[in-house]
Design a protein around this motif. Structure first.
Motif, PDB file in Angstrom:
ATOM      1  N   UNK A  51      19.774 -42.658 -29.876  1.00 60.71           N
ATOM      2  CA  UNK A  51      18.466 -41.871 -29.259  1.00 60.71           C
ATOM      3  C   UNK A  51      17.769 -43.161 -28.686  1.00 60.71           C
ATOM      4  N   UNK A  52      17.537 -44.284 -29.167  1.00 61.22           N
ATOM      5  CA  UNK A  52      16.571 -45.224 -28.682  1.00 61.22           C
ATOM      6  C   UNK A  52      15.240 -44.928 -29.566  1.00 61.22           C
ATOM      7  N   UNK A  53      15.473 -44.026 -30.534  1.00 60.02           N
ATOM      8  CA  UNK A  53      14.258 -43.545 -31.329  1.00 60.02           C
ATOM      9  C   UNK A  53      14.412 -43.986 -32.795  1.00 60.02           C
ATOM     10  N   UNK A  54      13.364 -44.310 -33.591  1.00 56.20           N
ATOM     11  CA  UNK A  54      13.342 -44.811 -35.002  1.00 56.20           C
ATOM     12  C   UNK A  54      13.155 -43.500 -35.937  1.00 56.20           C
ATOM     13  N   UNK A  55      13.781 -43.409 -36.763  1.00 52.95           N
ATOM     14  CA  UNK A  55      13.842 -42.502 -38.028  1.00 52.95           C
ATOM     15  C   UNK A  55      12.592 -42.808 -38.936  1.00 52.95           C
ATOM     16  N   UNK A  56      11.643 -42.052 -39.158  1.00 57.91           N
ATOM     17  CA  UNK A  56      10.680 -42.781 -40.020  1.00 57.91           C
ATOM     18  C   UNK A  56      10.760 -42.380 -41.315  1.00 57.91           C
ATOM     19  N   UNK A  57      11.719 -40.913 -41.741  1.00 54.93           N
ATOM     20  CA  UNK A  57      11.548 -40.718 -43.160  1.00 54.93           C
ATOM     21  C   UNK A  57      12.932 -40.239 -43.309  1.00 54.93           C
ATOM     22  N   UNK A  58      13.464 -40.261 -44.573  1.00 59.99           N
ATOM     23  CA  UNK A  58      14.745 -39.898 -44.542  1.00 59.99           C
ATOM     24  C   UNK A  58      14.513 -38.795 -46.211  1.00 59.99           C
ATOM     25  N   UNK A  59      14.911 -37.629 -46.209  1.00 59.58           N
ATOM     26  CA  UNK A  59      15.009 -36.821 -47.370  1.00 59.58           C
ATOM     27  C   UNK A  59      16.034 -36.487 -48.013  1.00 59.58           C
ATOM     28  N   UNK A  60      16.187 -36.534 -49.230  1.00 57.85           N
ATOM     29  CA  UNK A  60      17.357 -35.874 -49.976  1.00 57.85           C
ATOM     30  C   UNK A  60      16.595 -34.670 -50.987  1.00 57.85           C
ATOM     31  N   UNK A  61      17.553 -33.673 -50.753  1.00 57.81           N
ATOM     32  CA  UNK A  61      17.162 -32.276 -51.476  1.00 57.81           C
ATOM     33  C   UNK A  61      18.278 -31.957 -52.264  1.00 57.81           C
ATOM     34  N   UNK A  62      18.018 -32.008 -53.488  1.00 53.98           N
ATOM     35  CA  UNK A  62      18.729 -31.470 -54.560  1.00 53.98           C
ATOM     36  C   UNK A  62      18.794 -30.009 -54.751  1.00 53.98           C
ATOM     37  N   UNK A  63      19.832 -29.081 -54.317  1.00 46.74           N
ATOM     38  CA  UNK A  63      19.483 -27.842 -54.372  1.00 46.74           C
ATOM     39  C   UNK A  63      20.171 -27.343 -55.655  1.00 46.74           C
ATOM     40  N   UNK A  64      19.247 -26.754 -56.213  1.00 38.62           N
ATOM     41  CA  UNK A  64      19.503 -26.204 -57.707  1.00 38.62           C
ATOM     42  C   UNK A  64      19.445 -24.775 -57.667  1.00 38.62           C
ATOM     43  N   UNK A  65      19.977 -23.926 -58.471  1.00 38.31           N
ATOM     44  CA  UNK A  65      19.826 -22.402 -58.488  1.00 38.31           C
ATOM     45  C   UNK A  65      18.420 -22.160 -59.140  1.00 38.31           C
ATOM     46  N   UNK A  66      17.746 -22.704 -59.651  1.00 38.21           N
ATOM     47  CA  UNK A  66      16.490 -22.505 -60.364  1.00 38.21           C
ATOM     48  C   UNK A  66      15.223 -23.174 -59.260  1.00 38.21           C
ATOM     49  N   UNK A  67      15.682 -24.176 -58.477  1.00 35.30           N
ATOM     50  CA  UNK A  67      14.631 -25.203 -57.769  1.00 35.30           C
ATOM     51  C   UNK A  67      15.211 -26.048 -57.063  1.00 35.30           C
ATOM     52  N   UNK A  68      14.510 -26.413 -55.946  1.00 33.82           N
ATOM     53  CA  UNK A  68      14.990 -27.665 -54.944  1.00 33.82           C
ATOM     54  C   UNK A  68      14.203 -28.841 -55.699  1.00 33.82           C
ATOM     55  N   UNK A  69      14.809 -29.836 -55.648  1.00 35.60           N
ATOM     56  CA  UNK A  69      13.967 -31.222 -56.017  1.00 35.60           C
ATOM     57  C   UNK A  69      14.129 -32.012 -54.635  1.00 35.60           C
ATOM     58  N   UNK A  70      13.170 -32.659 -54.181  1.00 38.81           N
ATOM     59  CA  UNK A  70      13.006 -33.259 -52.956  1.00 38.81           C
ATOM     60  C   UNK A  70      12.670 -34.620 -53.191  1.00 38.81           C
ATOM     61  N   UNK A  71      13.412 -35.639 -52.585  1.00 37.74           N
ATOM     62  CA  UNK A  71      13.251 -37.166 -52.787  1.00 37.74           C
ATOM     63  C   UNK A  71      12.967 -37.445 -51.598  1.00 37.74           C
TER      64      UNK A  71
END
Length: 77
Positions: A51-71
């Motif tokens: 794209x010629x554009x920079x990605x500023x942030x990357x996120x990991x989302x750990x999906x769990x039945x009781x909640x999501x944990x985002x890093x």
């Protein structure tokens, strides 16, 4: 060769690109976590090249039945 799919790519209101990858692993080791960050870094690099554009942030989302944990990590090219 790289094989994989970024689960979500979006643009923030300020124009920055963000990549999100969802994970469903129950147990994640430090080694696995570093492999995930490397994976997202490769996605960010490939997207920037395409794209010629920079990605500023990357996120990991750990999906769990009781909640999501985002890093979240700032992407440094």
């Amino acid at each position: 060769m790289v094989e994989g799919i970024a689960d979500l790519v979006y643009r923030e209101d300020d124009g920055d690109l963000v990549i999100v990858d969802y994970k469903t692993d129950v147990g994640v080791t430090g080694e696995t976590l570093e492999a995930y960050w490397t994976q997202l870094s490769v996605y960010a690099d490939l997207l920037a090249r395409a794209t010629g554009e920079q990605v500023s942030v990357v996120n990991l989302v750990f999906a769990r039945p009781w909640a999501a944990h985002i890093m979240r990590r700032r992407n440094t090219p």
